[in-house]
Design a protein around this motif. Sequence first.
Motif, PDB file in Angstrom:
ATOM      1  N   GLU A 291       0.839  -1.211   0.000  1.00 42.54           N
ATOM      2  CA  GLU A 291       0.000   0.000   0.000  1.00 42.54           C
ATOM      3  C   GLU A 291       0.870   1.255   0.000  1.00 42.54           C
ATOM      4  O   GLU A 291       0.585   2.234  -0.698  1.00 42.54           O
ATOM      5  CB  GLU A 291      -0.930  -0.029   1.215  1.00 42.54           C
ATOM      6  N   GLN A 292       1.942   1.204   0.820  1.00 41.19           N
ATOM      7  CA  GLN A 292       2.865   2.352   0.824  1.00 41.19           C
ATOM      8  C   GLN A 292       3.519   2.529  -0.545  1.00 41.19           C
ATOM      9  O   GLN A 292       3.663   3.648  -1.045  1.00 41.19           O
ATOM     10  CB  GLN A 292       3.947   2.142   1.894  1.00 41.19           C
TER      11      GLN A 292
ATOM     12  N   ARG B  48       2.198   1.597  -3.347  1.00 46.63           N
ATOM     13  CA  ARG B  48       1.176   2.106  -4.269  1.00 46.63           C
ATOM     14  C   ARG B  48       1.030   3.614  -4.158  1.00 46.63           C
ATOM     15  O   ARG B  48       0.942   4.341  -5.159  1.00 46.63           O
ATOM     16  CB  ARG B  48      -0.172   1.430  -3.987  1.00 46.63           C
ATOM     17  N   ILE B  49       0.990   4.108  -2.902  1.00 45.96           N
ATOM     18  CA  ILE B  49       0.874   5.558  -2.694  1.00 45.96           C
ATOM     19  C   ILE B  49       2.068   6.274  -3.306  1.00 45.96           C
ATOM     20  O   ILE B  49       1.934   7.308  -3.983  1.00 45.96           O
ATOM     21  CB  ILE B  49       0.742   5.876  -1.187  1.00 45.96           C
ATOM     22  N   ALA B  50       3.262   5.685  -3.080  1.00 42.55           N
ATOM     23  CA  ALA B  50       4.462   6.320  -3.631  1.00 42.55           C
ATOM     24  C   ALA B  50       4.439   6.312  -5.149  1.00 42.55           C
ATOM     25  O   ALA B  50       4.750   7.316  -5.801  1.00 42.55           O
ATOM     26  CB  ALA B  50       5.712   5.607  -3.102  1.00 42.55           C
ATOM     27  N   LEU B  51       4.055   5.165  -5.731  1.00 39.89           N
ATOM     28  CA  LEU B  51       4.015   5.081  -7.196  1.00 39.89           C
ATOM     29  C   LEU B  51       2.957   6.000  -7.773  1.00 39.89           C
ATOM     30  O   LEU B  51       3.159   6.632  -8.821  1.00 39.89           O
ATOM     31  CB  LEU B  51       3.755   3.634  -7.623  1.00 39.89           C
ATOM     32  N   ASP B  52       1.796   6.075  -7.103  1.00 39.40           N
ATOM     33  CA  ASP B  52       0.729   6.952  -7.585  1.00 39.40           C
ATOM     34  C   ASP B  52       1.187   8.407  -7.560  1.00 39.40           C
ATOM     35  O   ASP B  52       0.946   9.164  -8.504  1.00 39.40           O
ATOM     36  CB  ASP B  52      -0.521   6.755  -6.719  1.00 39.40           C
ATOM     37  N   THR B  53       1.844   8.784  -6.469  1.00 37.52           N
ATOM     38  CA  THR B  53       2.356  10.167  -6.381  1.00 37.52           C
ATOM     39  C   THR B  53       3.419  10.409  -7.447  1.00 37.52           C
ATOM     40  O   THR B  53       3.434  11.462  -8.104  1.00 37.52           O
ATOM     41  CB  THR B  53       2.938  10.434  -4.984  1.00 37.52           C
TER      42      THR B  53
ATOM     43  N   ASN C   1       4.988  10.552  11.628  1.00 38.34           N
ATOM     44  CA  ASN C   1       5.739   9.493  10.964  1.00 38.34           C
ATOM     45  C   ASN C   1       5.035   9.111   9.655  1.00 38.34           C
ATOM     46  O   ASN C   1       3.919   8.627   9.670  1.00 38.34           O
ATOM     47  CB  ASN C   1       5.832   8.279  11.881  1.00 38.34           C
ATOM     48  N   LEU C   2       5.665   9.378   8.541  1.00 46.32           N
ATOM     49  CA  LEU C   2       5.104   9.066   7.220  1.00 46.32           C
ATOM     50  C   LEU C   2       5.844   7.861   6.658  1.00 46.32           C
ATOM     51  O   LEU C   2       6.985   7.990   6.203  1.00 46.32           O
ATOM     52  CB  LEU C   2       5.255  10.252   6.263  1.00 46.32           C
ATOM     53  N   PRO C   3       5.250   6.665   6.714  1.00 42.89           N
ATOM     54  CA  PRO C   3       5.945   5.475   6.203  1.00 42.89           C
ATOM     55  C   PRO C   3       6.231   5.639   4.703  1.00 42.89           C
ATOM     56  O   PRO C   3       5.401   6.113   3.945  1.00 42.89           O
ATOM     57  CB  PRO C   3       4.951   4.338   6.445  1.00 42.89           C
ATOM     58  N   GLY C   4       7.404   5.254   4.315  1.00 39.33           N
ATOM     59  CA  GLY C   4       7.756   5.266   2.893  1.00 39.33           C
ATOM     60  C   GLY C   4       8.093   6.629   2.341  1.00 39.33           C
ATOM     61  O   GLY C   4       8.125   6.798   1.120  1.00 39.33           O
ATOM     62  N   ALA C   5       8.317   7.619   3.205  1.00 41.02           N
ATOM     63  CA  ALA C   5       8.622   8.965   2.690  1.00 41.02           C
ATOM     64  C   ALA C   5       9.913   8.951   1.895  1.00 41.02           C
ATOM     65  O   ALA C   5      10.013   9.581   0.827  1.00 41.02           O
ATOM     66  CB  ALA C   5       8.707   9.961   3.846  1.00 41.02           C
ATOM     67  N   GLN C   6      10.921   8.258   2.415  1.00 42.32           N
ATOM     68  CA  GLN C   6      12.200   8.203   1.707  1.00 42.32           C
ATOM     69  C   GLN C   6      12.039   7.509   0.343  1.00 42.32           C
ATOM     70  O   GLN C   6      12.579   7.967  -0.663  1.00 42.32           O
ATOM     71  CB  GLN C   6      13.233   7.453   2.553  1.00 42.32           C
ATOM     72  N   ALA C   7      11.274   6.426   0.319  1.00 47.63           N
ATOM     73  CA  ALA C   7      11.045   5.716  -0.946  1.00 47.63           C
ATOM     74  C   ALA C   7      10.295   6.595  -1.942  1.00 47.63           C
ATOM     75  O   ALA C   7      10.559   6.563  -3.149  1.00 47.63           O
ATOM     76  CB  ALA C   7      10.256   4.433  -0.683  1.00 47.63           C
ATOM     77  N   LEU C   8       9.335   7.412  -1.420  1.00 50.84           N
ATOM     78  CA  LEU C   8       8.609   8.321  -2.290  1.00 50.84           C
ATOM     79  C   LEU C   8       9.545   9.308  -2.968  1.00 50.84           C
ATOM     80  O   LEU C   8       9.513   9.508  -4.182  1.00 50.84           O
ATOM     81  CB  LEU C   8       7.531   9.063  -1.481  1.00 50.84           C
ATOM     82  N   LEU C   9      10.432   9.921  -2.165  1.00 59.56           N
ATOM     83  CA  LEU C   9      11.351  10.894  -2.744  1.00 59.56           C
ATOM     84  C   LEU C   9      12.329  10.229  -3.711  1.00 59.56           C
ATOM     85  O   LEU C   9      12.730  10.822  -4.723  1.00 59.56           O
ATOM     86  CB  LEU C   9      12.116  11.625  -1.632  1.00 59.56           C
TER      87      LEU C   9
END
Length: 953
Positions: A174-175, A177-182, A262-270
């Motif tokens: 899910e994290q 997915r959110i990162a990929l969607d963003t 705490n935002l899970p996956g923030a580093q992966a998103l960036l």
Amino acid sequence: MANVEATFSDEEIIEIGAAGLKSPLVRSFVVVGRSLLSATGFYRWLLSSGGLGNQLFTNIVPRYRELTPQQVTVEMRLAPGYEPCPAFFKFALGGLQGLPALLGMRSATVDMYEIERGVRFDISLPEERGVRARIRRWASSRRDVKHAAAELEDAMTALERRYAELDAARQSIEQQRIALDTAYKVGHRIWGDLEPTAVVQAALDELQGVTSLDAIRIEVTTDASAVIDARRGTAPGRAADVSTPVRGSHATGQIEAWISSNLPGAQALLELVGPTVSLALNNALAYQELRTYQRGLETLVEERTAELTLARDELAGTVIQLREAQGVRERFFAHVNHEFRAPLSLISLAVPELEARLAEAPDARSTQALTTVASQSRKLLRLVDEQLLAAQGAEIGMKVAPVPLDFARMVGEIADVWRPAATAAGLGFSWHAPPTVEGMADPDALERIITNLLSNAIKYTPVGGEVELVLEEQGEAVVIAVRDRGIGLDDELLERLFSRYARGKDVGDRQGTGLGLALVKQLVDAHHGSVTGARRAGGGSEFRIVLPRLAPAVAQGAPVPAKRAFAPRLRPEDYDVATRALESGHVMTPPGTSLGTILVAEDDPRLAARIATVLADDYKVIIARDGRAALELVAPHQPHLLVTDIEMPHMDGLELAARFREASRDRVAPVLILSAIGDLSTRVAGLEAGAVDYMVKPFDPRELKARVRAQFRMRDLAVRLHRAEQLSALATLSTGLAHELRNPANGVVNAVGPLTQMLPPALREPGAPTAQLLDVIRTCADQIGALSRHLLDFRGEVELAPRDTPLGDLVDRALILSQGALSRVKIETLLAEPSRRIHCAPALVTQVLTNLIENAAHAAGPGGWVKVTAPPLHDQRFVVEVSDSGPGVPVDLRERIFEPFFTTKAPGVGTGLGLPLARDVAHRHGGVLEIRERDGQSCFVLELPQPGKEASR
């Protein structure tokens, strides 16, 4: 299972299937099952339709049969829609062999056989007899009962642990997915933006919407040291919680984010967004650099050229610089060609949708136009591909990817695609090959090689010729030959046959880019083969390609790649050889009355057909495929206007324009040049050759029709002025001559009556010689009087005195005056609006209609028909058409019959003044009288303009 099959051997897959029985989940089922079931029952429970195995694998349709207590047969078939998967059945084989061991027995013997869409397993269970077997089964059952609860508890624990792992994986997914969607939204927003600051701002806009991000910042430094520092939100007084670098060939920087929670996956998103931003920034910066380079390219070339003239001792260095500039041009050209593919792809996607819409409401002309769009977009795409391949070959060398294939099958499929095109072109087509020829080649490259040679052979072979495609084996080589009986290869072309842009001196009625054979040579060389071209004895040419069976790397021991399916992609229509083109002399006529005749000289068959279709709404159009053919069509058709291209075989458009009016004997016939060459010198040369207008391709059909209409109006004005000069000169002569003829004619007429009365009655009897002579004198005198009246009419001194008169009255009066001529023919009138009031001089227009009807009756002859037609008033113009069943007026006489004293009637029947006077009346009304065509027949058309305000009924 397909991935497993690519990694493990068959034995290893079977072992994996057997090891699967040791799973805690399976063990728990076994504990319960063996306490209740026998070995055969256990198989039935697992393998029958609706059993446990069928519930786990619903795409398998099982069929279970018990032959004996120790013999079981199971068939497993894949349900419709699933591809065969041998690895799954090997996996199942391992499980079926080891299944009895779970019941404390020896492993079963399992034989596997292939059946349609599946396999059959013949299972032989071990037969255990005696005291030892009973003790083993008793001990096993006691142990199973004792450990059943413990094993079930272990299985539950394993399942709970697995559930926790799956839940953690779900949260991770899910994290992601959110990162990929963003990341997708950021990429969609910034991709294609060509301004670096706008790219950064758009990325910040999208990232700011991510939950729990207090602030976001992007700092970038470009190669030119320009700093972009953009922020969104309010950053707290601490360092960023997460960050990632931005790296590219033109720019570097950092993306930083402050997190309120705490935002899970923030580093992966960036980390996902970082490369996208880098790519978009580099794209924008590269575009700006490309634009700067484009503006300076011509200056750079001029500077390099000037340097060549400075000193001969700097020649070597200058040549290197020119080669570098040429390489840059090639790369630039390749980039531009890449940009062509996007709109071409959109066109290709739009055409099927339009075709589907047209299928609901068929329209032949729209369908034809859409077919032209589709075929020409495919042709343009093929040309772009060839340009890209040629640029690639010149820049970095041609790259091919050979794979195993059957040359015979591939060549046969290509031959099947091209045979209809050869047949449509009036050619014989044959191909010869062994049943199979195995080898390696790049299928796409090989298809382009063969289709280029076939298209040339079909283009340059006259109707009735032969084209032959041959495949042969020569040891470790494959030979492909394309032979034709076309125009052949001259000595000059043979010397530069495979050079870029090489073309023969006379290529007939087809044109090309001159890249095809050069591309063939590059693709063959990339296969380490050879290609030759030669003249054939008896005429024609032969191209011979020799390719090695195996690619050099494979021949040296490299692994052989997998086979790839082949389907021909290049079609004959991509090369303009799909169907028989319109030949010179083809005529297109309008649905109604033709407003004139136009000769179209254009060597491109599709463009010639399109131009003719546009103009054939109103005009009769004759198509010529080259300048020489156009000149030969002038005399039989006597066109009023010429539309010509410049670049044509046999005779170019400039020479045709210079010779057109002389051939047509029409000094006012206009010439319109329609060419892709638009430079000033060529335009001037065209106007000097006799053209009165010049248009550059591509053109708007509306503009072409408007220019043609304007040229016809100018031609009509010139014809009127010429006629007016003729009539003016004739009027001066005819006035005096008419008076000289009229006085003695009146004297003769006045004297015949008294002279007749003075004769004895016997001499006045009908049939008497004296009476016959008197009749001859009277007839000749009347004829001289009529001639003198016609000559006096040329003075044009009669006032028009126009007034509104019903159309029906005008036609009725003309029919009454023509009763004598109409006594032996059938008359038909078709008046759309007989009560329409026409503004004209009634007496003069009636005289014109009478003359036309009498001439038509004379041409139709006894038993023929005469038709008078008046369509509705259109564009404030009144039109009357008079046609007949006679032989018509020959093309070469359609202007001469309006000349004074010219007549096609027998001597003494007509004066040759009726039609000139009728045309003069039409011109004095501001209208026209001319011969036009309708439905393949000539008819006289009287067209008079009406006042701006529509006449009342």
